[in-house]
Design a protein around this motif. Sequence first.
Motif, PDB file in Angstrom:
ATOM      1  N   UNK A  30       0.848  -1.190   0.000  1.00  0.00           N
ATOM      2  CA  UNK A  30       0.000   0.000   0.000  1.00  0.00           C
ATOM      3  C   UNK A  30       0.883   1.240   0.000  1.00  0.00           C
ATOM      4  N   UNK A  31       0.245   2.391  -0.198  1.00  0.00           N
ATOM      5  CA  UNK A  31       0.931   3.678  -0.134  1.00  0.00           C
ATOM      6  C   UNK A  31       0.234   4.546   0.902  1.00  0.00           C
ATOM      7  N   UNK A  32       1.000   5.416   1.533  1.00  0.00           N
ATOM      8  CA  UNK A  32       0.429   6.328   2.530  1.00  0.00           C
ATOM      9  C   UNK A  32       1.160   7.660   2.465  1.00  0.00           C
ATOM     10  N   UNK A  33       0.394   8.742   2.425  1.00  0.00           N
ATOM     11  CA  UNK A  33       0.960  10.094   2.438  1.00  0.00           C
ATOM     12  C   UNK A  33       0.713  10.710   3.807  1.00  0.00           C
ATOM     13  N   UNK A  34       1.778  11.133   4.482  1.00  0.00           N
ATOM     14  CA  UNK A  34       1.645  11.612   5.852  1.00  0.00           C
ATOM     15  C   UNK A  34       1.331  13.107   5.911  1.00  0.00           C
ATOM     16  N   UNK A  35       1.264  13.626   7.130  1.00  0.00           N
ATOM     17  CA  UNK A  35       0.942  15.035   7.367  1.00  0.00           C
ATOM     18  C   UNK A  35       1.876  15.964   6.614  1.00  0.00           C
ATOM     19  N   UNK A  36       3.137  15.550   6.461  1.00  0.00           N
ATOM     20  CA  UNK A  36       4.154  16.397   5.844  1.00  0.00           C
ATOM     21  C   UNK A  36       4.277  16.147   4.340  1.00  0.00           C
ATOM     22  N   UNK A  63       3.848   8.581  11.804  1.00  0.00           N
ATOM     23  CA  UNK A  63       4.575   9.237  10.714  1.00  0.00           C
ATOM     24  C   UNK A  63       4.627  10.753  10.898  1.00  0.00           C
ATOM     25  N   UNK A  64       3.631  11.325  11.564  1.00  0.00           N
ATOM     26  CA  UNK A  64       3.646  12.768  11.836  1.00  0.00           C
ATOM     27  C   UNK A  64       4.840  13.140  12.717  1.00  0.00           C
ATOM     28  N   UNK A  65       5.281  12.207  13.551  1.00  0.00           N
ATOM     29  CA  UNK A  65       6.355  12.469  14.509  1.00  0.00           C
ATOM     30  C   UNK A  65       7.686  11.855  14.048  1.00  0.00           C
ATOM     31  N   UNK A  70      20.495  12.058  -8.237  1.00  0.00           N
ATOM     32  CA  UNK A  70      19.998  12.144  -9.617  1.00  0.00           C
ATOM     33  C   UNK A  70      18.937  11.083  -9.874  1.00  0.00           C
ATOM     34  N   UNK A  71      19.198   9.845  -9.435  1.00  0.00           N
ATOM     35  CA  UNK A  71      18.237   8.761  -9.633  1.00  0.00           C
ATOM     36  C   UNK A  71      16.968   9.000  -8.818  1.00  0.00           C
ATOM     37  N   UNK A  72      17.115   9.511  -7.610  1.00  0.00           N
ATOM     38  CA  UNK A  72      15.970   9.767  -6.733  1.00  0.00           C
ATOM     39  C   UNK A  72      15.085  10.878  -7.311  1.00  0.00           C
ATOM     40  N   UNK A  73      15.686  11.961  -7.749  1.00  0.00           N
ATOM     41  CA  UNK A  73      14.926  13.096  -8.284  1.00  0.00           C
ATOM     42  C   UNK A  73      14.224  12.758  -9.583  1.00  0.00           C
ATOM     43  N   UNK A  74      14.704  11.730 -10.278  1.00  0.00           N
ATOM     44  CA  UNK A  74      14.102  11.361 -11.562  1.00  0.00           C
ATOM     45  C   UNK A  74      12.737  10.712 -11.396  1.00  0.00           C
ATOM     46  N   UNK A  75      12.412  10.211 -10.189  1.00  0.00           N
ATOM     47  CA  UNK A  75      11.123   9.565  -9.932  1.00  0.00           C
ATOM     48  C   UNK A  75      10.280  10.479  -9.051  1.00  0.00           C
ATOM     49  N   UNK A  76       9.375  11.202  -9.667  1.00  0.00           N
ATOM     50  CA  UNK A  76       8.573  12.196  -8.947  1.00  0.00           C
ATOM     51  C   UNK A  76       7.716  11.567  -7.860  1.00  0.00           C
ATOM     52  N   UNK A  77       7.361  10.283  -7.984  1.00  0.00           N
ATOM     53  CA  UNK A  77       6.492   9.641  -6.996  1.00  0.00           C
ATOM     54  C   UNK A  77       7.193   9.447  -5.655  1.00  0.00           C
ATOM     55  N   UNK A  78       8.515   9.502  -5.649  1.00  0.00           N
ATOM     56  CA  UNK A  78       9.262   9.302  -4.404  1.00  0.00           C
ATOM     57  C   UNK A  78       9.435  10.584  -3.608  1.00  0.00           C
ATOM     58  N   UNK A  79       9.249  11.732  -4.246  1.00  0.00           N
ATOM     59  CA  UNK A  79       9.628  13.005  -3.636  1.00  0.00           C
ATOM     60  C   UNK A  79       8.583  13.509  -2.653  1.00  0.00           C
ATOM     61  N   UNK A  80       9.016  13.999  -1.497  1.00  0.00           N
ATOM     62  CA  UNK A  80       8.079  14.694  -0.616  1.00  0.00           C
ATOM     63  C   UNK A  80       7.694  16.028  -1.233  1.00  0.00           C
ATOM     64  N   UNK A  81       6.581  16.573  -0.793  1.00  0.00           N
ATOM     65  CA  UNK A  81       6.118  17.846  -1.334  1.00  0.00           C
ATOM     66  C   UNK A  81       7.171  18.929  -1.166  1.00  0.00           C
ATOM     67  N   UNK A  82       7.947  18.858  -0.089  1.00  0.00           N
ATOM     68  CA  UNK A  82       8.962  19.882   0.182  1.00  0.00           C
ATOM     69  C   UNK A  82      10.088  19.886  -0.842  1.00  0.00           C
ATOM     70  N   UNK A 129       1.787  24.579   9.643  1.00  0.00           N
ATOM     71  CA  UNK A 129       3.218  24.273   9.714  1.00  0.00           C
ATOM     72  C   UNK A 129       3.536  23.279   8.608  1.00  0.00           C
ATOM     73  N   UNK A 130       4.571  23.558   7.850  1.00  0.00           N
ATOM     74  CA  UNK A 130       4.969  22.658   6.764  1.00  0.00           C
ATOM     75  C   UNK A 130       6.423  22.249   6.933  1.00  0.00           C
ATOM     76  N   UNK A 131       6.776  21.154   6.285  1.00  0.00           N
ATOM     77  CA  UNK A 131       8.144  20.661   6.298  1.00  0.00           C
ATOM     78  C   UNK A 131       8.910  21.319   5.157  1.00  0.00           C
ATOM     79  N   UNK A 132       9.992  22.007   5.511  1.00  0.00           N
ATOM     80  CA  UNK A 132      10.779  22.720   4.508  1.00  0.00           C
ATOM     81  C   UNK A 132      12.264  22.508   4.768  1.00  0.00           C
ATOM     82  N   UNK A 133      13.046  22.644   3.716  1.00  0.00           N
ATOM     83  CA  UNK A 133      14.494  22.489   3.851  1.00  0.00           C
ATOM     84  C   UNK A 133      15.062  23.600   4.725  1.00  0.00           C
ATOM     85  N   UNK A 134      15.951  23.234   5.629  1.00  0.00           N
ATOM     86  CA  UNK A 134      16.600  24.243   6.465  1.00  0.00           C
ATOM     87  C   UNK A 134      18.115  24.051   6.561  1.00  0.00           C
ATOM     88  N   UNK A 135      18.647  23.074   5.859  1.00  0.00           N
ATOM     89  CA  UNK A 135      20.087  22.829   5.934  1.00  0.00           C
ATOM     90  C   UNK A 135      20.493  22.083   4.665  1.00  0.00           C
TER      91      UNK A 135
END
Length: 673
Positions: free
Chosen positions: A428-434, A486-488, A501-513, A564-570
């Motif tokens: 199955x697939x699950x999309x969390x709060x973030x 998963x929220x925590x 490069x391989x990870x970014x090529x598959x849009x289904x793997x990427x978090x919204x952030x 509150x959203x998950x965003x890059x900070x480092x």
Amino acid sequence: MRAINGWAGTVSTRTGKLLHQAWLVLVALMALGAIGRVHAESIDPSKVANINAATFEVVIPKAVDDPLTYEKPLPLQLLPYQERTDKYFSIGTAFALGNNRYVTAGHVLLVAVGDLTGPPALRDASGHVYAIDKIEKFSLQQDFVVFSLKDQPGTTALATNTKPALNSVVYAVGNALGTGVVIRDGLYTSDTPEEENGRWKWMRFSAAASPGNSGGPLLDQDGKVIGVVLMKSANENLNYALPISEVLNASDNTAVMDKQLSYQLDVLDYDQNASFKAQFPLPASYADFSANYLKLQNSFNEQQLKALLQQQSADLFPNGAGSNRILHDSPQLSFFPTLIAHTGSGQWSYAGRELNRVPLSGNGYIASGVVGHNFLIHLRRPDDMKADAFYDDPKQMMDLVLKTGFWYRQVGPEKIKITSLGEPTTKDDYTDTWQRHWKVFVWPEPYINAQIVVFALPVPDGYAIMMRLNPAMTTHDSLIDMKALTTFFNVDYGGSLAQWKAFLADDTLLPQSLKNTRIDIDYGKRFSYDSDTIAFNYPASLQAITPDNMLAVGFGYFPNNGKVSLQANYIQLRLNVTDPDRISVRRHVAPSADLDDNFKEAWGKLLHKQHPYDGVAYNDGDEMDIATVIDPSSSGTPAELYTAFYGTQGTHKPDEMKAKLDSLTQGFKIKSH
């Protein structure tokens, strides 16, 4: 009190004890075996034959086909003959009341709910197995069940005595330790009110009872049933039985649930308590009974989880003052997953750390730890495994985890490593709060009637994993718990530039952030990063740009349009895993008023560009570093600031270091937030 056969935890407590329950399942099942009959000498020998004929083992079938693969053939010859040849596991005891009515403990029957190998049945002294026909009475709170059989054994039933005398001799009859029905004597010592509100009284007795005795009859000196053996006290050498009068007087044709239960989530330091109250009509087949019971229990647990989260919603991370240390702390990178947990002091903090690491081929490894009842794992994909096949192959993922010796099967004195679980039965697939996209898998382990539940979060170098082993009956509970967790779940994303490069090529793997972030990698020439918040780039003259460079993107929790959203900070780049040469960009947030002076002092250094953020090179051991604060894009007191850093081995001229930093900050753009 606890159930004598060690299984009651699957129905009387929540999944806060799942791993402990699973261990009890494992230990109990390994101990099961022969059905030979022995009896205490003190009972009238003329009654023994009738008692034996009216008392049965409750059994469930062993798995016919084993989906697991092992490091070597199982040395089953090390097991006792009866255990290795028996087609069934013994899980408790039952007895006949006559007119095709049989009684056992409710928790014994519930052991088999959700069973992976087949429904429970009764087995007599000769080894004949009788299938259950209809469930006719059931009480979760009083812990009994009355049922009929499809075929009659043709045995004499046990008579009953509803008014036994205190301090009289009694006999506990049951399938002690799974080795056959045993008759043991003692005294009926006292009565004690049930724990919630005294609706009935438990009988306490001193006759010995062992795991497997649950559901057996407690007899008086004349061999009449006075109670159903259920529990033993953890604090005293006494056992507990339900008076047989409670069974006889209970409502016919009804399954009743009315029991106080506690719901607990690993990251919270408080529980949700409520009564599980429900009914459904009987008689019903075992399959229908199981389906109805599970439906009601699962619904109750879902309501409990919802109530638990709503009860403290104002203070749940990332809300409430207790979250501020995490929301405003200077960001750090953590590729090993952690859970954000509430502490007794009212603060939220990171829980979990790497406890073990096992190397794999091709620079891969498995790092593992435990938080609460969850195994946390960082799986780094071996370099020789193609990313597209890896992320689409759960069997391969779990086979890698098993290379660590994570799971084994005990056979007699030997521990045999499990090398493969085969294909999962559920995907199955699950999309969390973030807005992170998880892959959810369930694997069966039929030999212990358990299931492994895995939540796997794709990251550039492999997976960040949360995993549980639980009795099959509580798989739904694990699934809803782990979805909530998963929220925590906190983890940063890292890997080589080739892996990115391989990870970014598959849009289904990427978090919204990361979906609105453009990372361009031009080997030997230029690296650029462009997100909703910042953009920067640098040439290969600042740092060589090769497939082996390591890119890490750390994430923080930031207000965004009232949420509150998950965003890059480092963002950090290294030449390779071991080389200290690195480039980094960090996002810092002004501390809230309730935070201590350490936060405020650190923020003051940023505001005033004090060392080490003054753009002046300095020695730090055997390397030189230089950092600066990027000027805010707007005037006034900023709510957040960005720093840029460059570090390299050896000693270098200050002007050279300044030029390196300038090549990083030149064209650095802070966008509107």
